[in-house]
Scaffold this active site. Sequence first.
Site, PDB file in Angstrom:
ATOM      1  N   LYS A  29       0.815  -1.218   0.000  1.00  0.00           N
ATOM      2  CA  LYS A  29       0.000   0.000   0.000  1.00  0.00           C
ATOM      3  C   LYS A  29       0.851   1.272   0.000  1.00  0.00           C
ATOM      4  O   LYS A  29       0.476   2.262  -0.617  1.00  0.00           O
ATOM      5  CB  LYS A  29      -0.955   0.004   1.192  1.00  0.00           C
ATOM      6  CG  LYS A  29      -0.285   0.104   2.548  1.00  0.00           C
ATOM      7  CD  LYS A  29      -1.299   0.042   3.675  1.00  0.00           C
ATOM      8  CE  LYS A  29      -0.644   0.050   5.031  1.00  0.00           C
ATOM      9  NZ  LYS A  29       0.100   1.276   5.338  1.00  0.00           N
ATOM     10  N   THR A  30       2.006   1.249   0.699  1.00  0.00           N
ATOM     11  CA  THR A  30       2.840   2.458   0.747  1.00  0.00           C
ATOM     12  C   THR A  30       3.343   2.822  -0.645  1.00  0.00           C
ATOM     13  O   THR A  30       3.419   3.998  -1.008  1.00  0.00           O
ATOM     14  CB  THR A  30       4.024   2.273   1.720  1.00  0.00           C
ATOM     15  OG1 THR A  30       3.509   1.837   2.981  1.00  0.00           O
ATOM     16  CG2 THR A  30       4.772   3.575   1.922  1.00  0.00           C
ATOM     17  N   ASP A 215      -3.622   7.381   4.724  1.00  0.00           N
ATOM     18  CA  ASP A 215      -3.176   6.005   4.982  1.00  0.00           C
ATOM     19  C   ASP A 215      -3.844   5.485   6.261  1.00  0.00           C
ATOM     20  O   ASP A 215      -4.230   6.270   7.130  1.00  0.00           O
ATOM     21  CB  ASP A 215      -1.646   6.008   5.139  1.00  0.00           C
ATOM     22  CG  ASP A 215      -1.064   4.606   5.147  1.00  0.00           C
ATOM     23  OD1 ASP A 215      -1.776   3.665   4.742  1.00  0.00           O
ATOM     24  OD2 ASP A 215       0.102   4.458   5.554  1.00  0.00           O
ATOM     25  N   GLU A 216      -3.944   4.163   6.389  1.00  0.00           N
ATOM     26  CA  GLU A 216      -4.500   3.514   7.599  1.00  0.00           C
ATOM     27  C   GLU A 216      -5.870   4.111   7.970  1.00  0.00           C
ATOM     28  O   GLU A 216      -6.132   4.440   9.124  1.00  0.00           O
ATOM     29  CB  GLU A 216      -3.530   3.657   8.786  1.00  0.00           C
ATOM     30  CG  GLU A 216      -2.134   3.117   8.537  1.00  0.00           C
ATOM     31  CD  GLU A 216      -2.051   1.595   8.541  1.00  0.00           C
ATOM     32  OE1 GLU A 216      -3.119   0.938   8.509  1.00  0.00           O
ATOM     33  OE2 GLU A 216      -0.935   1.060   8.547  1.00  0.00           O
ATOM     34  N   GLN A 246      -7.637  -4.949   9.800  1.00  0.00           N
ATOM     35  CA  GLN A 246      -6.504  -4.586  10.657  1.00  0.00           C
ATOM     36  C   GLN A 246      -6.831  -3.410  11.579  1.00  0.00           C
ATOM     37  O   GLN A 246      -5.928  -2.730  12.070  1.00  0.00           O
ATOM     38  CB  GLN A 246      -5.277  -4.253   9.803  1.00  0.00           C
ATOM     39  CG  GLN A 246      -4.731  -5.448   9.045  1.00  0.00           C
ATOM     40  CD  GLN A 246      -3.384  -5.164   8.415  1.00  0.00           C
ATOM     41  OE1 GLN A 246      -2.357  -5.084   9.085  1.00  0.00           O
ATOM     42  NE2 GLN A 246      -3.373  -4.989   7.110  1.00  0.00           N
ATOM     43  N   ARG A 603       1.895 -11.216  10.228  1.00  0.00           N
ATOM     44  CA  ARG A 603       3.263 -10.708  10.385  1.00  0.00           C
ATOM     45  C   ARG A 603       4.278 -11.747   9.909  1.00  0.00           C
ATOM     46  O   ARG A 603       5.436 -11.431   9.652  1.00  0.00           O
ATOM     47  CB  ARG A 603       3.604 -10.392  11.860  1.00  0.00           C
ATOM     48  CG  ARG A 603       2.764  -9.342  12.570  1.00  0.00           C
ATOM     49  CD  ARG A 603       2.600  -8.077  11.789  1.00  0.00           C
ATOM     50  NE  ARG A 603       1.360  -8.102  11.042  1.00  0.00           N
ATOM     51  CZ  ARG A 603       1.067  -7.291  10.040  1.00  0.00           C
ATOM     52  NH1 ARG A 603       1.939  -6.396   9.651  1.00  0.00           N
ATOM     53  NH2 ARG A 603      -0.089  -7.357   9.412  1.00  0.00           N
TER      54      ARG A 603
END
Length: 670
Positions: A29-30, A215-216, A246, A603
Amino acid sequence: MHRLNDRQAEAVKYIDTPLLVLAGAGSGKTSVITTKIAYLIQECGLSARSIIAVTFTNKAAREMKERVGKLVKGKASHGLTVSTFHNLGLNLIRREYKTLGYKPGFSIFDAQDAHALIGELMQREMGSDDESVDTVQHTISSWKNDLILPDQAMMNARQPHEQLAARVYEHYNRTLKAYNAVDFDDLILQPVMLFREHPEVLERWQKKIHYVLVDEYQDTNGAQYELISKLVGIRGKLTVVGDDDQSIYAWRGARPENLALLNEDYPSLKVIKLEQNYRSTSRILKSANTLIANNPHVFDKTLWSELGMGDMIRVVKCRNDEMECERIATEILTRKLKGDSSWKDYAILYRGNFQSRLLEMKFQHHQVPYHINGGTSFFSRAEVKDIMAYLRLLVNQDDDNAFLRVVNVPRREIGPSTLEKLGNYASDNDVSLYAACHDAALSEVISGKYLEKLQRFVSWMDTVSRNSQTSEDPIQIIREMVEDCDYENWLFQTTPTPAGAEKRMGNVSFLIDSLQQSLERGDEDATVEDAIARLILRDMMERQEEEEDNDKVQMLTLHASKGLEYPHVYMMGMEEELLPHRTSIEEDNIEEERRLTYVGITRARKSLTMTLAGQRKQYGEVIDTTPSRFLDELPQEDLEYSGFDKKSSKEQTQLTGNAALAMLRNRLSE
């Protein structure tokens, strides 16, 4: 652009209507956000000054800005705003302080400043205690995050504690204004109220800003949602990136339903899903997908990977929490000694920081280097340092640092002036501070009253030292030492809340229990001095900073793990009332605990091991545990269970430990 997959490239190029990029864990996503900023500047002709990108942490903002800097060279990137929500709010207040009724140079109160002010107001106005200050502060913060002002809070308050908080809220806000100050929550609240009450100011900002990226997005609260929607306005030049699976910060005001709200507020919303994961094996992703499917969804997605199925997911049950930590430590040691990995390839994730204490002891016992991420190392806690200093002084009375740490802890009215004179005397006579207290000539430089206090302290320590060497139960002597100096009462005097003091005293008890175990595990003729020396060595190893070597096992909470990834992950404490947490079970908030478990699973890149204890020690009691319901929600064909009967659990742990020790001996002999 050539590095992006088709879905990522589509998200970068889409600018017609508001866009939601539903980005699964590890889906890049970044890269989408940073590439889109470059695309808007270089291909769409937008000025960098007219673009705002917002995220939640300074680290994420820095990384984003650096990556954009590599894509957009020179002056073209000047004026771009990449910041946290709170920095954005602060800049808005700085520009519009007059309209908001502030003077230039206003102050920002952090959480500690706010706590002190609320406590002072409550003491003055209502005579309340420290514990209720925490509750009131949290309530006021929640109201501000939901854009509820004091008048509205007072109108809505029904319960006595809500009415108290609403009265304090009014006083608190008035006092902040009188101090020409804002608190952390005001950094979002004040700009939103400014835009609500001053449409001409809002219009001016909307003309300045031509595109907003967030973002987020699943972590936004009510105030942050409205701030963004005000800035975007009817033009709808907006891209938000988020993952409702998330969202794990409801306890601090995050509202995952904000993703669903976008559908209502922007009927022309376009949704692009990033489902290809570049991090984990297919088996890990299958487990994550199967688990999270038990939560309701507005937007469905399924993560997939081209990295192959990978190893089975192991579920390991140990007899108790000590054996659980022993198993993790010896397994990691064994795998590392095989030479196919680094220490930093391993991460241990847990629900609560308290779970790290026992694991730390095991890592230190097996000399496994570790780093506690986002938490306080057990040995760096003030109360542990205090008792360690007492123990060091018992073993070595020439340890001046230990002497200085404890001579006035708890308070014995031995001040800096007395200690300065003692230090000069000890230095002139080439003796330790402790030994100097026994010298008759010390009376020539320190007056009777203060000399008596020093001598009383060292005389008491002499007695403790003698008793610890001659007693059949030296650990009991150490417990009595802590009791005699009234250390517990000292903690209650110097800790903000009784609950905090109890927790700190629990750390002291845990340290002494560890000392007892160290003594019991030693040779038959091992002394308490040997056990203390081993503990001191652990402490020194813990504090030894290796400047360039960060090759350490990572220990962190599930909350702190978000955004990180590791080749090998251990998720410990997979038990009911731990994961899911008891509070969440009582509050019927299992969905967030499931999302937290999903974050932990995703993770892992290559291997995932979940551990649980059949029995766990809590508040001095040993309780039987129940395996987490989330284990039943995973695809059973991908799980490999071990230790689910007591015998095999004990034998397996012993075998693992023996294998690690045998390998260590072979390495040493080589």
